[in-house]
Design an enzyme around this catalytic site. Structure first.
Site, PDB file in Angstrom:
ATOM      1  N   TRP A 261       5.309 -10.175  -8.860  1.00 23.91           N
ATOM      2  CA  TRP A 261       5.880 -10.210  -7.511  1.00 23.91           C
ATOM      3  C   TRP A 261       6.768 -11.439  -7.409  1.00 23.91           C
ATOM      4  CZ3 TRP A 261       1.752  -7.183  -8.274  1.00 23.91           C
ATOM      5  CH2 TRP A 261       1.561  -6.065  -7.449  1.00 23.91           C
TER       6      TRP A 261
ATOM      7  N   TYR B  96       5.782   8.156  -2.221  1.00 21.64           N
ATOM      8  CA  TYR B  96       4.427   8.322  -2.765  1.00 21.64           C
ATOM      9  C   TYR B  96       4.094   9.817  -2.784  1.00 21.64           C
ATOM     10  CZ  TYR B  96      -0.718   7.815  -2.824  1.00 21.64           C
ATOM     11  OH  TYR B  96      -2.056   7.890  -3.130  1.00 21.64           O
TER      12      TYR B  96
ATOM     13  N   TRP C 288       0.456  -7.431 -12.811  1.00 28.64           N
ATOM     14  CA  TRP C 288       1.151  -8.585 -12.209  1.00 28.64           C
ATOM     15  C   TRP C 288       1.841  -9.446 -13.266  1.00 28.64           C
ATOM     16  CZ3 TRP C 288      -4.229  -8.057 -12.057  1.00 28.64           C
ATOM     17  CH2 TRP C 288      -4.961  -8.931 -12.875  1.00 28.64           C
TER      18      TRP C 288
ATOM     19  N   MET D 111      -5.586   5.645 -14.016  1.00 28.35           N
ATOM     20  CA  MET D 111      -5.319   4.292 -13.499  1.00 28.35           C
ATOM     21  C   MET D 111      -6.577   3.672 -12.874  1.00 28.35           C
ATOM     22  SD  MET D 111      -1.441   4.581 -12.006  1.00 28.35           S
ATOM     23  CE  MET D 111      -1.517   2.961 -11.246  1.00 28.35           C
TER      24      MET D 111
ATOM     25  N   LYS E 297       0.797  -1.230   0.000  1.00 27.95           N
ATOM     26  CA  LYS E 297       0.000   0.000   0.000  1.00 27.95           C
ATOM     27  C   LYS E 297       0.835   1.288   0.000  1.00 27.95           C
ATOM     28  CE  LYS E 297      -3.404  -1.355  -0.484  1.00 27.95           C
ATOM     29  NZ  LYS E 297      -3.807  -2.245  -1.627  1.00 27.95           N
ATOM     30  N   SER E 298       2.058   1.177  -0.485  1.00 23.86           N
ATOM     31  CA  SER E 298       2.948   2.342  -0.495  1.00 23.86           C
ATOM     32  C   SER E 298       3.071   3.001  -1.855  1.00 23.86           C
ATOM     33  CB  SER E 298       4.345   1.918  -0.021  1.00 23.86           C
ATOM     34  OG  SER E 298       4.274   1.387   1.274  1.00 23.86           O
ATOM     35  N   GLY E 299       2.374   2.443  -2.871  1.00 26.90           N
ATOM     36  CA  GLY E 299       2.494   3.019  -4.216  1.00 26.90           C
ATOM     37  C   GLY E 299       3.076   2.031  -5.213  1.00 26.90           C
ATOM     38  N   THR E 300       2.947   0.752  -4.904  1.00 27.33           N
ATOM     39  CA  THR E 300       3.481  -0.317  -5.764  1.00 27.33           C
ATOM     40  C   THR E 300       2.911  -0.230  -7.181  1.00 27.33           C
ATOM     41  OG1 THR E 300       3.113  -1.635  -3.756  1.00 27.33           O
ATOM     42  CG2 THR E 300       3.964  -2.802  -5.696  1.00 27.33           C
TER      43      THR E 300
ATOM     44  N   SER F  16      -4.851   2.616   4.220  1.00 25.95           N
ATOM     45  CA  SER F  16      -5.067   1.955   2.935  1.00 25.95           C
ATOM     46  C   SER F  16      -5.096   0.427   3.124  1.00 25.95           C
ATOM     47  CB  SER F  16      -3.942   2.362   1.979  1.00 25.95           C
ATOM     48  OG  SER F  16      -4.083   1.726   0.742  1.00 25.95           O
TER      49      SER F  16
ATOM     50  N   HIS G 136       7.547  -7.324  -2.021  1.00 21.26           N
ATOM     51  CA  HIS G 136       7.219  -6.716  -0.724  1.00 21.26           C
ATOM     52  C   HIS G 136       8.165  -7.267   0.358  1.00 21.26           C
ATOM     53  CE1 HIS G 136       3.633  -4.742  -2.086  1.00 21.26           C
ATOM     54  NE2 HIS G 136       2.842  -5.784  -2.099  1.00 21.26           N
TER      55      HIS G 136
ATOM     56  N   PHE H  48      -4.072   9.269 -11.197  1.00 25.26           N
ATOM     57  CA  PHE H  48      -5.007   8.425 -10.426  1.00 25.26           C
ATOM     58  C   PHE H  48      -6.278   8.176 -11.230  1.00 25.26           C
ATOM     59  CE2 PHE H  48      -8.396   7.833  -7.248  1.00 25.26           C
ATOM     60  CZ  PHE H  48      -7.898   6.699  -6.623  1.00 25.26           C
TER      61      PHE H  48
HETATM   62  S1  PPS Z   1      -0.456  -3.153  -3.131  1.00 26.98           S
HETATM   63  O1  PPS Z   1      -1.659  -3.947  -2.754  1.00 26.98           O
HETATM   64  O2  PPS Z   1       0.588  -3.261  -2.117  1.00 26.98           O
HETATM   65  O3  PPS Z   1       0.034  -3.466  -4.461  1.00 26.98           O
HETATM   66  O4  PPS Z   1      -0.995  -1.645  -3.097  1.00 26.98           O
HETATM   67  P1  PPS Z   1      -0.196  -0.376  -3.638  1.00 26.98           P
HETATM   68  O5  PPS Z   1      -0.318  -0.311  -5.101  1.00 26.98           O
HETATM   69  O6  PPS Z   1       1.162  -0.333  -3.040  1.00 26.98           O
HETATM   70  O7  PPS Z   1      -1.007   0.813  -2.973  1.00 26.98           O
HETATM   71  C1  PPS Z   1      -2.346   1.112  -3.301  1.00 26.98           C
HETATM   72  C2  PPS Z   1      -2.548   2.569  -2.916  1.00 26.98           C
HETATM   73  O8  PPS Z   1      -1.933   3.417  -3.923  1.00 26.98           O
HETATM   74  C3  PPS Z   1      -2.931   4.284  -4.447  1.00 26.98           C
HETATM   75  N1  PPS Z   1      -2.604   4.611  -5.846  1.00 26.98           N
HETATM   76  C4  PPS Z   1      -2.470   5.869  -6.288  1.00 26.98           C
HETATM   77  N2  PPS Z   1      -2.531   7.054  -5.642  1.00 26.98           N
HETATM   78  C5  PPS Z   1      -2.371   8.173  -6.397  1.00 26.98           C
HETATM   79  N3  PPS Z   1      -2.163   8.174  -7.733  1.00 26.98           N
HETATM   80  C6  PPS Z   1      -2.074   7.005  -8.411  1.00 26.98           C
HETATM   81  N4  PPS Z   1      -1.885   7.023  -9.722  1.00 26.98           N
HETATM   82  C7  PPS Z   1      -2.239   5.781  -7.685  1.00 26.98           C
HETATM   83  N5  PPS Z   1      -2.228   4.464  -8.016  1.00 26.98           N
HETATM   84  C8  PPS Z   1      -2.455   3.781  -6.880  1.00 26.98           C
HETATM   85  C9  PPS Z   1      -4.222   3.497  -4.281  1.00 26.98           C
HETATM   86  O9  PPS Z   1      -5.357   4.313  -4.419  1.00 26.98           O
HETATM   87  C10 PPS Z   1      -4.021   2.960  -2.865  1.00 26.98           C
HETATM   88  O10 PPS Z   1      -4.089   3.987  -1.871  1.00 26.98           O
HETATM   89  P2  PPS Z   1      -5.415   4.388  -1.076  1.00 26.98           P
HETATM   90  O11 PPS Z   1      -4.953   5.344  -0.014  1.00 26.98           O
HETATM   91  O12 PPS Z   1      -5.997   3.131  -0.514  1.00 26.98           O
HETATM   92  O13 PPS Z   1      -6.306   5.061  -2.088  1.00 26.98           O
END
Ligand code: PPS
Length: 314
Positions: free
Chosen positions: A78, A186, A73, A225, A45-48, A130, A100, A222
């Protein structure tokens, strides 16, 4: 492979049995990296997904075809998940791999490797929020209970994929041991996606024209995507990810934790954070753009050659 209720424990860390087995985790720790590999490293949930998309667009010079036709994927599997070998065998060109896993589990595999490693960090308060919402929709993760209960497990490091603190301290603390290392947050990507794309393209030695950068920026937003089935996980069957209980692309905001944490929870978090990070020289601030730079300078110790490279790139 369903195994939705199975939890695998590997080196004292819990992993969802739906995608992980003892064999897949051993495969990851014994992996032979190639110098041309790019490894994305994140705590969940860090921006993967975002950095996967950024790298895809950078390498395809802003052309969205791959991003719109191949699930994330498949194009950036992963390492620790059971299907990884299948996708890597099928991959053409330089491999993008995601993980991860904490540093100590991959350190032997990365020793002497010239693979490019990109670490994405996010404000842990936003990570836990998240992650909590994700647990509600992902049927391969346990019921998170109340937010207070989940927060407590997160701070103890007993959630799936282990402790956020160990993850960041391990990877950032060993950045100097990794030959090609890029640290990005992020928050930085959120505040200035254009510069973040430039930073990633510089690190990957794949320069983009202004038009290519503009196109990449558009497809990595966002809103874009959120609508892209190749990254919003709507391709995953309902019994595995229940989109009626929440969206994978949920809010995509900085500081959303303020809508979830009570003042008491925030104070408790800050206290645990301070004690966990006390031995580390890292200073993490997440709110303002200049803080990201501040972090890089703070961790840019004389011996950390690769981090100096990052500052040069930015
Ligand atoms: S995972 O399950 O670990 O792969 O999740 P991960 O992709 O690391 O994190 C998902 C969160 O990233 C946000 N996200 C974005 N935020 C802003 N802009 C873009 N383009 C974007 N893409 C993914 C996604 O909404 C999840 O955060 P939260 O806070 O839940 O909305």
């Amino acid at each position: 492979m369903a195994r939705l209720d199975i939890t695998e424990t590997f080196c004292n860390i819990l992993f969802p049995g739906h995608m992980h087995t003892q064999d897949s985790l051993s495969y990851a720790t014994n992996f032979k990296f190639q110098d041309t590999d790019t490894l994305i490293v994140t705590y969940p949930k860090s921006g993967t997904t975002w950095i996967q998309e950024i790298i895809t667009l950078v390498l395809s010079k802003g052309d969205p075809t791959i991003a719109q036709t191949q699930p994330n994927w498949a194009r950036a599997p992963w390492l620790e998940q059971y299907y990884c070998p299948k996708f890597l065998e099928a991959s053409m060109g330089p491999r993008i791999i995601t993980t991860h896993l904490p540093y100590h589990l991959l350190a032997p595999a990365l020793q002497d490797s010239k693979a490019k490693v990109i670490y994405v960090a996010r404000n842990p308060k936003d990570v836990v929020v998240s992650y909590y919402h994700f647990h509600k929709m992902a049927n391969f993760l346990p019921d998170p209970g109340s937010f207070t209960e989940f927060l407590s497990a997160f701070l103890k490091g007993t959630v799936h994929y282990g402790s956020w603190f160990d993850h960041i301290k391990g990877w950032i603390g060993h950045a100097k041991d990794i030959q090609n290392f890029l640290y990005i947050t992020y928050e930085e990507m959120w505040q200035d996606l254009h510069s973040s794309l430039e930073k990633v393209s510089c690190f990957l030695q794949c320069s983009l024209t202004e038009d290519e950068l503009t196109s990449s920026q558009k497809h990595c937003s966002f809103n874009s995507m959120k609508e892209n089935a190749m990254v919003n996980y709507t391709l995953i069957p309902q019994e595995i990810m229940d989109h009626s209980k929440g969206k994978f692309m949920r809010r995509g905001k900085m500081g959303d934790w303020k809508n979830m944490f009570t003042e008491e929870q925030s104070d408790h978090f800050d206290a645990v954070y301070s004690s966990q990070m006390v031995e580390s020289s890292l200073l993490f601030k997440w709110e303002r753009p200049e803080d990201a730079l501040q972090l890089m300078i703070t961790i840019n110790t004389p011996e950390s050659h690769s981090l100096r490279e990052i500052v040069k790139c930015s």
